[in-house]
Design an enzyme around this catalytic site. Sequence first.
Site, mmCIF file in Angstrom:
data_model
loop_
_atom_site.group_PDB
_atom_site.id
_atom_site.type_symbol
_atom_site.label_atom_id
_atom_site.label_comp_id
_atom_site.label_asym_id
_atom_site.label_seq_id
_atom_site.Cartn_x
_atom_site.Cartn_y
_atom_site.Cartn_z
ATOM 1 N N CYS A 1 23.786 25.501 56.876
ATOM 2 C CA CYS A 1 25.119 24.920 57.092
ATOM 3 C C CYS A 1 25.149 24.129 58.399
ATOM 4 O O CYS A 1 25.030 24.700 59.479
ATOM 5 C CB CYS A 1 26.130 26.067 57.106
ATOM 6 N N CYS B 1 27.833 25.130 60.841
ATOM 7 C CA CYS B 1 27.472 26.430 61.426
ATOM 8 C C CYS B 1 26.519 26.240 62.602
ATOM 9 O O CYS B 1 26.658 26.890 63.642
ATOM 10 C CB CYS B 1 26.811 27.333 60.389
#
Length: 104
Positions: free
Chosen positions: A30, A33
């Site tokens: 991600c 992230c």
Amino acid sequence: MSVLTVTKENFDQLLNQPLPILFDFWAPWCNPCRMMGPIIDQVEQAVQGKALVGKINIDEQPELASQFGIMSVPTLMVVQDHRVVRSAVGLRPKEQVLQLLEVK
């Protein structure tokens, strides 16, 4: 201290701490992230002694992700007294994360 790596093995022990806990649900694939990672590190430094900060890799800890109903990452959740008191989904600046913890 540093950001804690949260697993199903240490999760209950963390919940029994008297301080609020910021959980960062994330995944290595991600991009937001990965962008959130340095922010989480800064937040941990800013809240030492006032809160705990832990990261939960949803790929390695699917049971915890399921327990909290994580639908997308990054998801931030503040847990206090064994319950979720605040949460946010998506990339957030440091100031907003500190506001989640109600720490200035």
